[in-house]
Enzyme design. Sequence first.
Site, PDB file in Angstrom:
ATOM      1  N   TYR A 135      -3.202   6.922   7.104  1.00 53.89           N
ATOM      2  CA  TYR A 135      -1.980   7.438   6.509  1.00 53.89           C
ATOM      3  C   TYR A 135      -0.830   7.938   7.548  1.00 53.89           C
ATOM      4  O   TYR A 135       0.124   8.684   7.427  1.00 53.89           O
ATOM      5  CB  TYR A 135      -2.225   8.958   5.689  1.00 53.89           C
TER       6      TYR A 135
ATOM      7  N   ARG B 276      -3.911   5.824 -13.050  1.00 53.43           N
ATOM      8  CA  ARG B 276      -3.408   7.051 -13.064  1.00 53.43           C
ATOM      9  C   ARG B 276      -2.850   7.907 -14.065  1.00 53.43           C
ATOM     10  O   ARG B 276      -3.001   8.866 -14.353  1.00 53.43           O
ATOM     11  CB  ARG B 276      -2.492   7.273 -11.580  1.00 53.43           C
TER      12      ARG B 276
ATOM     13  N   ASN C 131      -5.014  11.534  -7.232  1.00 52.12           N
ATOM     14  CA  ASN C 131      -4.724  10.392  -7.914  1.00 52.12           C
ATOM     15  C   ASN C 131      -5.407   9.229  -7.800  1.00 52.12           C
ATOM     16  O   ASN C 131      -5.061   8.003  -8.094  1.00 52.12           O
ATOM     17  CB  ASN C 131      -3.256  10.074  -7.640  1.00 52.12           C
TER      18      ASN C 131
ATOM     19  N   LYS D  58     -10.894   7.381  -4.385  1.00 55.90           N
ATOM     20  CA  LYS D  58     -10.804   8.386  -3.896  1.00 55.90           C
ATOM     21  C   LYS D  58     -11.810   9.310  -4.164  1.00 55.90           C
ATOM     22  O   LYS D  58     -12.369   9.395  -5.008  1.00 55.90           O
ATOM     23  CB  LYS D  58      -9.432   9.023  -3.683  1.00 55.90           C
TER      24      LYS D  58
ATOM     25  N   HIS E 151      -6.407   4.273  -4.011  1.00 56.07           N
ATOM     26  CA  HIS E 151      -5.406   4.082  -3.169  1.00 56.07           C
ATOM     27  C   HIS E 151      -5.295   2.417  -3.279  1.00 56.07           C
ATOM     28  O   HIS E 151      -6.233   1.904  -3.283  1.00 56.07           O
ATOM     29  CB  HIS E 151      -5.828   4.303  -1.543  1.00 56.07           C
TER      30      HIS E 151
ATOM     31  N   THR F 245       2.786   6.984  -8.064  1.00 56.62           N
ATOM     32  CA  THR F 245       1.773   8.019  -7.048  1.00 56.62           C
ATOM     33  C   THR F 245       1.492   9.317  -7.974  1.00 56.62           C
ATOM     34  O   THR F 245       0.380   9.849  -7.849  1.00 56.62           O
ATOM     35  CB  THR F 245       2.662   8.495  -6.169  1.00 56.62           C
TER      36      THR F 245
ATOM     37  N   PHE G  22       3.015  17.140   3.036  1.00 62.43           N
ATOM     38  CA  PHE G  22       1.879  17.323   2.407  1.00 62.43           C
ATOM     39  C   PHE G  22       0.691  16.354   3.342  1.00 62.43           C
ATOM     40  O   PHE G  22      -0.452  16.110   2.960  1.00 62.43           O
ATOM     41  CB  PHE G  22       1.906  16.141   1.130  1.00 62.43           C
TER      42      PHE G  22
ATOM     43  N   GLU H  56      -4.633  -2.402   6.767  1.00 55.51           N
ATOM     44  CA  GLU H  56      -5.484  -1.341   5.916  1.00 55.51           C
ATOM     45  C   GLU H  56      -6.814  -2.006   5.976  1.00 55.51           C
ATOM     46  O   GLU H  56      -7.859  -1.440   6.155  1.00 55.51           O
ATOM     47  CB  GLU H  56      -5.157  -1.012   5.045  1.00 55.51           C
TER      48      GLU H  56
ATOM     49  N   ARG I 139      -1.557  -2.421  -7.449  1.00 50.98           N
ATOM     50  CA  ARG I 139      -0.353  -1.505  -7.647  1.00 50.98           C
ATOM     51  C   ARG I 139      -0.039  -0.999  -9.000  1.00 50.98           C
ATOM     52  O   ARG I 139       0.169   0.066  -9.461  1.00 50.98           O
ATOM     53  CB  ARG I 139       0.827  -1.466  -6.653  1.00 50.98           C
TER      54      ARG I 139
HETATM   55  P1  IDP Z   1       0.787   5.814  -3.141  1.00 52.62           P
HETATM   56  O1  IDP Z   1      -0.795   6.283  -2.760  1.00 52.62           O
HETATM   57  O2  IDP Z   1       0.851   5.660  -4.454  1.00 52.62           O
HETATM   58  O3  IDP Z   1       1.057   4.466  -2.089  1.00 52.62           O
HETATM   59  P2  IDP Z   1       2.087   7.317  -1.096  1.00 52.62           P
HETATM   60  O4  IDP Z   1       3.605   7.781  -1.225  1.00 52.62           O
HETATM   61  O5  IDP Z   1       1.739   6.222  -0.219  1.00 52.62           O
HETATM   62  O6  IDP Z   1       1.600   7.098  -2.490  1.00 52.62           O
HETATM   63  O7  IDP Z   1       1.389   8.711  -0.698  1.00 52.62           O
HETATM   64  C1  IDP Z   1      -0.286   8.581  -0.019  1.00 52.62           C
HETATM   65  C2  IDP Z   1      -0.786   9.653  -0.821  1.00 52.62           C
HETATM   66  O8  IDP Z   1      -0.530  10.983  -0.581  1.00 52.62           O
HETATM   67  C3  IDP Z   1      -0.615   9.731  -2.397  1.00 52.62           C
HETATM   68  O9  IDP Z   1      -1.345   8.725  -3.041  1.00 52.62           O
HETATM   69  C4  IDP Z   1      -0.857  11.275  -2.609  1.00 52.62           C
HETATM   70  O10 IDP Z   1      -2.575  11.169  -2.615  1.00 52.62           O
HETATM   71  C5  IDP Z   1      -0.363  11.835  -1.445  1.00 52.62           C
HETATM   72  N1  IDP Z   1       0.877  12.437  -1.901  1.00 52.62           N
HETATM   73  C6  IDP Z   1       1.856  11.934  -2.060  1.00 52.62           C
HETATM   74  N2  IDP Z   1       3.088  12.627  -2.224  1.00 52.62           N
HETATM   75  C7  IDP Z   1       2.575  13.880  -2.301  1.00 52.62           C
HETATM   76  C8  IDP Z   1       2.960  14.915  -2.349  1.00 52.62           C
HETATM   77  O11 IDP Z   1       4.279  15.241  -2.722  1.00 52.62           O
HETATM   78  N3  IDP Z   1       2.120  15.997  -2.444  1.00 52.62           N
HETATM   79  C9  IDP Z   1       0.666  15.927  -2.252  1.00 52.62           C
HETATM   80  N4  IDP Z   1       0.165  14.647  -2.092  1.00 52.62           N
HETATM   81  C10 IDP Z   1       1.005  13.678  -2.009  1.00 52.62           C
HETATM   82 MG    MG Z   2       0.900   4.270  -0.283  1.00 53.80          MG
END
Ligand code: IDP
Ligand code: MG
Length: 152
Positions: free
Chosen positions: A49, A102, A112, A9, A115, A91, A57, A126, A85
């Site tokens: 997304y 992370r 974070n 990212k 992805h 996350t 968010f 994807e 993963r």
């Molecule tokens: P992941 O990347 O661990 O699969 P997801 O739940 O798919 O997590 O969320 C996608 C991305 O959205 C996360 O990697 C993070 O960058 C962002 N994100 C997820 N939850 C939040 C939040 O509560 N606040 C701000 N950004 C978030």
């Molecule tokens: Mg995800």
Amino acid sequence: MQRTLVLIKPDALQRGLSGEIISRLERRGLKIVALKMMQVDEVLARRHYAVHNGKSFFDELVGFITSSPLIAMVFEGEGAVSAVRSTMGSTNCLESIPGTIRGDLGLDIEHNLVHGSDSEESAAKEVSLFFTEKELFSYPRDIDAWITSHRR
Ligand code: IDP
Ligand code: MG
């Protein structure tokens, strides 16, 4: 053999952590089958997304992922989806255990660093969203015999 999409990212690229992240995934035994640096536009960000559309968010996330270039990659290997993963961590970096990307390198839930597709189904979607067939390489590695006991 499984394939999965990885995004280094914008925050990771800005912080000079691309090599570190790629290295951790490579050392796990995963094979790079596609790689490119790109600036994601809003259309691609919203499609990638899409499952988060409507969440609080979402707009911020689209803004973040389009804010600066990133590196898109496809890794291949036995169990590649879950291997990526688990190497990434959870996350929220603050809740990620040490030893994960992370958990070792970040402090935030949005910034974070990386992805990784969350299932084989999303990986297939994807990968085709980010790469054309021509950009995906199939090649043997002698070392794979020392990494995985199952052969195709
Ligand atoms: P992941 O990347 O661990 O699969 P997801 O739940 O798919 O997590 O969320 C996608 C991305 O959205 C996360 O990697 C993070 O960058 C962002 N994100 C997820 N939850 C939040 C939040 O509560 N606040 C701000 N950004 C978030
Ligand atoms: Mg995800």
